[in-house]
Design an enzyme around this catalytic site. Structure first.
Site, PDB file in Angstrom:
ATOM      1  N   ARG A 291      18.281 -83.497  59.337  1.00  0.00           N
ATOM      2  CA  ARG A 291      19.434 -84.398  59.475  1.00  0.00           C
ATOM      3  C   ARG A 291      19.790 -85.066  58.146  1.00  0.00           C
ATOM      4  NH1 ARG A 291      18.158 -86.593  65.412  1.00  0.00           N
ATOM      5  NH2 ARG A 291      19.427 -85.063  66.487  1.00  0.00           N
TER       6      ARG A 291
ATOM      7  N   LYS B  19      18.556 -79.311  83.611  1.00  0.00           N
ATOM      8  CA  LYS B  19      19.315 -79.764  84.782  1.00  0.00           C
ATOM      9  C   LYS B  19      20.723 -79.193  84.848  1.00  0.00           C
ATOM     10  CE  LYS B  19      17.305 -84.381  85.071  1.00  0.00           C
ATOM     11  NZ  LYS B  19      17.806 -85.692  84.641  1.00  0.00           N
TER      12      LYS B  19
HETATM   13  P1  ADP Z   1      18.881 -78.979  75.124  1.00  0.00           P
HETATM   14  O1  ADP Z   1      18.090 -80.122  74.546  1.00  0.00           O
HETATM   15  O2  ADP Z   1      18.854 -77.764  74.239  1.00  0.00           O
HETATM   16  O3  ADP Z   1      20.265 -79.393  75.544  1.00  0.00           O
HETATM   17  P2  ADP Z   1      17.789 -79.430  77.764  1.00  0.00           P
HETATM   18  O4  ADP Z   1      17.306 -80.760  77.318  1.00  0.00           O
HETATM   19  O5  ADP Z   1      18.875 -79.361  78.746  1.00  0.00           O
HETATM   20  O6  ADP Z   1      18.137 -78.511  76.477  1.00  0.00           O
HETATM   21  O7  ADP Z   1      16.574 -78.626  78.435  1.00  0.00           O
HETATM   22  C1  ADP Z   1      15.390 -78.361  77.749  1.00  0.00           C
HETATM   23  C2  ADP Z   1      14.193 -78.477  78.642  1.00  0.00           C
HETATM   24  O8  ADP Z   1      14.326 -77.645  79.792  1.00  0.00           O
HETATM   25  C3  ADP Z   1      12.942 -78.032  77.938  1.00  0.00           C
HETATM   26  O9  ADP Z   1      12.063 -79.127  77.820  1.00  0.00           O
HETATM   27  C4  ADP Z   1      12.369 -76.934  78.844  1.00  0.00           C
HETATM   28  O10 ADP Z   1      10.967 -77.000  78.968  1.00  0.00           O
HETATM   29  C5  ADP Z   1      13.040 -77.231  80.172  1.00  0.00           C
HETATM   30  N1  ADP Z   1      13.082 -76.039  81.024  1.00  0.00           N
HETATM   31  C6  ADP Z   1      13.661 -74.859  80.755  1.00  0.00           C
HETATM   32  N2  ADP Z   1      13.440 -73.976  81.760  1.00  0.00           N
HETATM   33  C7  ADP Z   1      12.697 -74.613  82.691  1.00  0.00           C
HETATM   34  C8  ADP Z   1      12.138 -74.226  83.967  1.00  0.00           C
HETATM   35  N3  ADP Z   1      12.321 -73.000  84.460  1.00  0.00           N
HETATM   36  N4  ADP Z   1      11.433 -75.163  84.637  1.00  0.00           N
HETATM   37  C9  ADP Z   1      11.265 -76.396  84.145  1.00  0.00           C
HETATM   38  N5  ADP Z   1      11.752 -76.825  82.958  1.00  0.00           N
HETATM   39  C10 ADP Z   1      12.463 -75.940  82.231  1.00  0.00           C
END
Ligand code: ADP
Ligand code: MG
Length: 401
Positions: free
Chosen positions: A42, A204
């Site tokens: 950053r 989510k």
């Molecule tokens: P980003 O930060 O890239 O926007 P998110 O915060 O929405 O992504 O999601 C990331 C999280 O989702 C990670 O911590 C990952 O472990 C979790 N995750 C991904 N697939 C699964 C799954 N099948 N079950 C539970 N958690 C999951």
């Protein structure tokens, strides 16, 4: 109407208050040493704007948030170690000022000479920051002649140091990083070259519904992995075992499937486990998951299908890991997607990756340099792609084009 850009502003001998996103993770120092910066990406992203001001003979007065101090002074979230690292990266002194506003800050600004760089203390030490308090915004506006917002990551929040101060200044311009983000993300919204592939994953569905709806208006295919896939699979009537599901969103998932089933690509197999744990082993499951198992990554056949779609793309956007990539047993799906995106970028596609966890996965795999645009915004990128107006950008000065 467009927004004023820093390139169009006369900076010489002017004091320029710059909102940056220097919210870098810190690592503990030894006993009497101050903490260091664990990841300086950053800070590096902020350099072009700071250098431009300093080289033009302006006084660069920098400010940023760091962590979540909640409106009180937390010594461990001081920007002092950030100033030291920034100075190293810039190759010139950065004077740290232990206040954001008030006499200490005013004095530091009046002591500075053209070309100098000073860094003010954490904006979130002040309770008025996140409430967009008018008195705090007034005090910030008094510090300088010009305001520049280069903190894309907080552009979706109307805070005193983003929206409030910008509205109070005669001249409020977009910094170089902000400009790059807006240009790259706009390419996804206006006439993207087809085929356009979207990939969504992560924790989510509820976080990303508006984005799913917006992307479906533009993409040829939307690949869905991660935990959010299970809400869709359940809505289709599949068995999902103990996988994460948001039951409140089953109806919505069903509606989206009815409207766009041929363009929504869901997993056909999974990597599963009996618990959310890297040490109990993993299994491969077909689309229906047995009771007692939970889906923690997309399976090998899904990896193949997703990669084939990715290789078709001329434009691509990805947000959200395909599985629990933090655990080695469940990282293959995310890595397969990341490397396919790097390959299709090598072949000339325009690709964008954003989101804190997705970007961490891409960086961890050493692939960040092979993506067209790695966004510095998580929530800000999602809201931009949802078509929302970001208050930190909206408040900047308008120019006729
Ligand atoms: P980003 O930060 O890239 O926007 P998110 O915060 O929405 O992504 O999601 C990331 C999280 O989702 C990670 O911590 C990952 O472990 C979790 N995750 C991904 N697939 C699964 C799954 N099948 N079950 C539970 N958690 C999951
Ligand atoms: Mg995240």
């Amino acid at each position: 109407m467009a927004k004023l850009q820093i390139e169009a502003v006369e900076l010489q001998n002017r004091s320029v208050l710059v909102r940056l996103d220097l919210n870098a993770p810190l690592k503990r120092g030894s006993v009497d040493e101050e903490p260091g910066v664990a990841d300086d990406s950053r800070l590096r992203a902020a350099l072009p704007t700071v250098k431009r001001i300093s080289n033009a003979g302006g006084i660069a007065i920098l400010m940023s948030h760091l962590g979540r101090p909640g409106g009180t002074i937390k010594n461990e979230l001081s920007l002092r170690p950030i100033a030291r690292k920034l100075s190293e990266l810039l190759g010139q002194p950065v004077t740290f000022v232990p206040a954001l506003v008030g006499e200490t800050a005013r004095q530091a600004v009046s002591d500075a000479a053209p070309g100098d760089v000073i860094l003010l203390e954490n904006t979130r030490f002040y309770p008025g920051e996140t409430t967009n308090d008018s008195e705090l915004a007034d005090q910030l506006a008094e510090l300088a002649d010009i305001f520049v917002n280069d903190a894309f990551g907080t552009a979706h929040r109307a805070h005193a140091s983003t929206e409030g101060v910008a509205r109070r200044m005669q001249t409020s311009a977009m910094g170089m990083l902000m400009d790059k983000e807006v240009n790259n993300l706009s390419r996804l919204l206006s006439a993207p070259e087809k085929p356009f592939i979207g990939i969504l994953g992560g924790a989510k569905v509820s976080d990303k519904i508006a984005l799913i709806e917006q992307l479906l208006l533009r993409v040829d295919f939307l690949l869905i992995g991660g935990a959010m896939a299970y809400t869709f699979l359940k809505a289709q009537g599949h068995e999902i075992g103990n996988s994460m599901v948001e039951t409140d969103f089953l109806d919505m998932a069903e509606n989206l499937l009815a409207a766009a089933a041929d363009r929504l690509i869901l997993p056909v197999d999974h990597v599963t486990s009996t618990s959310f744990n890297n040490d109990v082993g993993s299994n491969v499951s077909d689309v229906d998951i047995k009771p007692g198992e939970m889906g923690l990554d997309i399976g090998p056949e899904t990896r193949k299908i997703f990669r084939e779609h990715i290789f078709q793309a001329h434009t691509l956007v990805w947000n959200g890991p395909m599985g629990v990539f933090e655990m080695s047993n469940f990282s293959a799906g995310t890595l397969a997607v990341a490397s396919a995106i790097a390959e299709v970028t090598d072949n000339g596609a325009f690709t964008v990756v954003g989101g804190g966890d997705s970007v961490a996965a891409v960086r961890g795999a050493g692939l960040a340099d092979r993506i067209s645009h790695v966004s510095t915004g998580g929530g800000a990128m999602l809201e931009f792609l949802e078509g929302k107006i970001l208050p930190g950008i909206d408040a900047l000065s308008d120019v006729n084009v």
